[in-house]
Design an enzyme around this catalytic site. Structure first.
Site, PDB file in Angstrom:
ATOM      1  N   ASP A  54       7.259  -3.377  -1.789  1.00 51.92           N
ATOM      2  CA  ASP A  54       7.938  -2.545  -0.789  1.00 51.92           C
ATOM      3  C   ASP A  54       7.407  -2.890   0.591  1.00 51.92           C
ATOM      4  OD1 ASP A  54       9.045  -0.644   0.849  1.00 51.92           O
ATOM      5  OD2 ASP A  54       8.732   1.017  -0.542  1.00 51.92           O
ATOM      6  N   HIS A  71       5.848   1.520   6.866  1.00 51.53           N
ATOM      7  CA  HIS A  71       4.552   1.820   6.278  1.00 51.53           C
ATOM      8  C   HIS A  71       3.423   0.956   6.836  1.00 51.53           C
ATOM      9  CE1 HIS A  71       6.978   4.165   3.628  1.00 51.53           C
ATOM     10  NE2 HIS A  71       7.631   3.091   3.216  1.00 51.53           N
TER      11      HIS A  71
END
Length: 287
Positions: free
Chosen positions: A188, A193
């Site tokens: 991911d 993030h």
């Protein structure tokens, strides 16, 4: 609008061949905080290849590649800016214990698009099977800000869950400062993030932890605390992402055990138990 509901729902399922090794499983477990203390026999079940068991939430990253939220954006009929997308919820049902090494086929399709007024919510269903039969069924709820209001079906309403009195168990789990950077290695690579500039464009003052990392950390806490560390007892695992976790925070995980199910609520300790996961249920077999 960028989400063409009719086209998305009518599109043929997308089939992908996936595979994984014990090293992939170990990396995932490390990404959700396993291995502390490193020599604890209970942790070695997640980190040592000769004792390895697979936490069912590994299914959300099995085979690498983009997770359900990002995968949904490449489906026919969907043309959305990633900065406007949030992971609204995730459900997973395992049909049998996951092997530590496998080659499988995963089939993805959008099964619903709900009109929430100020947003659209797409449901991406993924079914995986290997040569021995079905492995898991997962559903990711993809929340797209600014794409609602076309008069479509609103879908189910997620009301505020009622907490059934004092929890049976409460545990706290620290989130490392570099947790999101490590978890990204499972596949991911959403810049939300890791990249402060992208995070600000998405409406956050700094990068946030992957919702699926919190999802995995919470399931591990339930298994270790209430299911005797036996990952094979988990049958299904559902959660709604009510808020974000920031790297460096502490998760407070409260658990209510019932007959064949555990209800869970997760909050961020440093922000006054601000909700992170709600509507959480783990169904399990009796030991």
């Amino acid at each position: 609008m960028p989400v063409d509901t009719e086209r998305a729902l009518a599109a043929a399922p997308r089939t992908t061949e996936i595979s994984w090794t014990p090293e992939d499983v170990q990396l995932y477990h490390l990404g959700i905080g396993a291995g502390v203390p490193a020599t604890d026999p209970r942790e070695l079940r997640y980190t040592l290849e000769s004792r390895l068991h697979v936490l069912p939430s590994f299914a959300t990253v099995a085979g690498g590649g983009p997770p359900g939220v990002i995968a949904a954006l490449s489906m026919p009929g969907v043309d959305v800016d990633l900065a406007r997308v949030l992971h609204g919820g995730q459900s997973l049902r395992v049909h049998r214990p996951l092997p530590v090494r496998a080659a499988a086929t995963r089939t993805d399709r959008i099964t619903a698009v709900h009109d929430k007024g100020k947003a659209a919510v797409m449901v991406l269903r993924s079914d995986a099977a290997d040569a021995d039969g079905p492995l898991w069924t997962a559903e990711a709820q993809v929340y797209v800000r600014g794409e609602g209001g076309w008069g479509g079906d609103r879908g189910p309403s997620a009301g505020a869950p009622e907490e059934p009195g004092a929890p049976d168990r409460t545990v706290e789990r620290p989130v490392r400062e570099d947790q999101a950077l490590l978890y990204r290695l499972t596949g991911d690579l959403n810049p939300l993030h890791a990249d402060p500039e992208f995070a600000r464009r998405a409406g956050f003052d700094r990068p946030v932890l992957h919702g699926l990392c919190t999802y995995g950390m919470t399931l591990k806490a339930v298994v270790d605390t209430l299911l005797d560390g036996d990952v094979t007892r988990v049958r299904s695992w559902t959660a709604r992402f009510a808020g974000v976790t920031y790297p460096g925070e502490t998760l407070r995980i409260r658990m209510w055990r019932g007959d064949g199910a555990v209800r869970v609520a997760v909050g961020a300790v440093e922000r006054g138990d601000a909700p992170v996961l709600t509507g959480v249920t783990v169904e399990f077999t009796q030991g």
